[in-house]
Enzyme design. Structure first.
Site, mmCIF file in Angstrom:
data_model
loop_
_atom_site.group_PDB
_atom_site.id
_atom_site.type_symbol
_atom_site.label_atom_id
_atom_site.label_comp_id
_atom_site.label_asym_id
_atom_site.label_seq_id
_atom_site.Cartn_x
_atom_site.Cartn_y
_atom_site.Cartn_z
ATOM 1 N N GLY A 36 0.835 -1.298 0.115
ATOM 2 C CA GLY A 36 0.139 0.345 -0.063
ATOM 3 C C GLY A 36 0.815 1.194 0.040
ATOM 4 N N LYS A 58 2.218 -13.784 19.274
ATOM 5 C CA LYS A 58 2.008 -14.178 20.923
ATOM 6 C C LYS A 58 2.885 -15.618 20.383
ATOM 7 C CE LYS A 58 -0.820 -16.915 23.735
ATOM 8 N NZ LYS A 58 -2.138 -17.406 23.964
ATOM 9 N N TYR A 61 -14.728 2.011 9.730
ATOM 10 C CA TYR A 61 -13.033 2.045 9.882
ATOM 11 C C TYR A 61 -13.049 2.773 11.236
ATOM 12 C CZ TYR A 61 -8.697 4.119 9.031
ATOM 13 O OH TYR A 61 -7.321 4.585 8.773
#
Length: 319
Positions: free
Chosen positions: A11, A104, A144
């Site tokens: 992006g 994790k 969003y």
């Protein structure tokens, strides 16, 4: 050498981050589903043996051994995130769960690219990190805004419950090369319209304000945040505190492009914030004196040059 995963790496912001991380001698895995990202943004990196490009959607789990994760995956312009609002909120929430689960398992440090949109249409100005926001939970922008707010909650819960090393930044309006010409954001809209000699469309009276930071300043802030002390996880505002009205921005773009475009006004969309300006004292204190270095005019000149080349390549502008 660190092995670093960047989601949304093809992006606008992710591509700049990937390049910077490679230049600093890291191995980079760029993950993107190309909904708003583009291979063209990272094609020049493919010859680098330490760069890997993977087509993948973060709403699905992904397994890899990495040291750090930058979680940028999510459409960020209203045109794109409102196109499929359910998918947008899935990307924010399920994407965060999947990346936090990965962090994790492999004990990676993970940074969440949150947004100034968590402040909504702010009743406090300028906005410090302690402000909880004024967000409509059922509006057009909610997929969003609330998706990013929920992602911040998930990051904190994974940190508290599972001791995941987290970092949260809140990105304010950012612009620069590799922006999508059709993403509907104000800087790209104004520049493309001015270069084509079309009317420049301002929503509302044009007196609403934004604070614009050049992408290089943001990337610097992101890397400093990832490398900040262990006891500091944020959230921290990363933005430019110099405020401009939409009219001032439009006039600056017309001047720099030497365009004959006229300014026209359209109705203001629902829940569009009337003002947006970050308080950056926390970033300055915790991120080795970070502050934006590139002024609006300098950044606009670089961005205009980029869009000129894009439009010429598409045959929409003559040399």
């Amino acid at each position: 050498m660190k092995r670093i995963l960047v989601t949304g790496g093809a992006g606008f912001i992710g591509s700049h981050l990937c390049e910077r991380l490679l230049n600093e001698g890291n191995e980079v895995i760029c993950l993107d589903n190309y909904f708003t990202g583009s291979k063209e943004n990272v094609v020049h990196l493919l010859d680098n043996p330490y760069f890997e490009l993977v087509r993948h959607d973060v709403t699905e789990p992904y397994m890899v051994e990495v040291d750090e994760i930058y979680n940028l995956a999510c459409p960020a312009s209203p045109v794109h995130y409102q196109y499929n609002p359910i998918k947008t909120i899935k990307t924010s929430v399920m994407g965060a769960i999947n990346m936090l689960g990965l962090a994790k398992r492999v004990h990676a440090k993970i940074l969440q690219a949150s947004t100034s949109e968590v402040y909504g249409d702010p009743a406090v100005h300028p906005q410090p990190e302690t402000y909880w926001g004024n967000v409509n939970p059922i509006g057009q922008r909610s997929c969003y805004d609330e998706g990013k707010r929920c992602a911040e909650t998930l990051f904190m819960d994974y940190h508290i419950q599972n001791e995941v090393k987290i970092k949260i930044i809140r990105i304010f309006n950012t612009y620069g090369p590799n922006m999508n010409p059709n993403d509907g954001r104000v800087v790209s809209n104004f520049i493309v319209q001015a270069l084509k000699g079309e009317d420049i469309t301002i929503f509302g009276d044009g007196n609403q304000t934004r604070s614009f930071q050049y992408v290089d300043d943001l990337v610097e802030g992101m890397i400093r945040m990832m490398n900040s002390r262990d006891g500091f996880w944020g959230p921290v505002n990363i933005g430019n505190p110099v405020e401009f009205t939409m009219l001032e921005l439009a006039e600056q773009v017309i001047k720099l492009t030497q365009s004959k475009s006229k300014i026209i006004h359209l109705p203001l969309p629902q829940d569009d914030p009337t003002q947006r300006k970050p308080v950056i004292e926390l970033a300055n204190k915790e991120l080795d004196g970070w502050e934006p270095k590139i002024a609006l005019e300098e950044g606009l000149i670089k961005t205009i040059a980029y869009f000129e080349q894009v439009l010429i390549k598409k045959g929409e502008l003559k040399k």
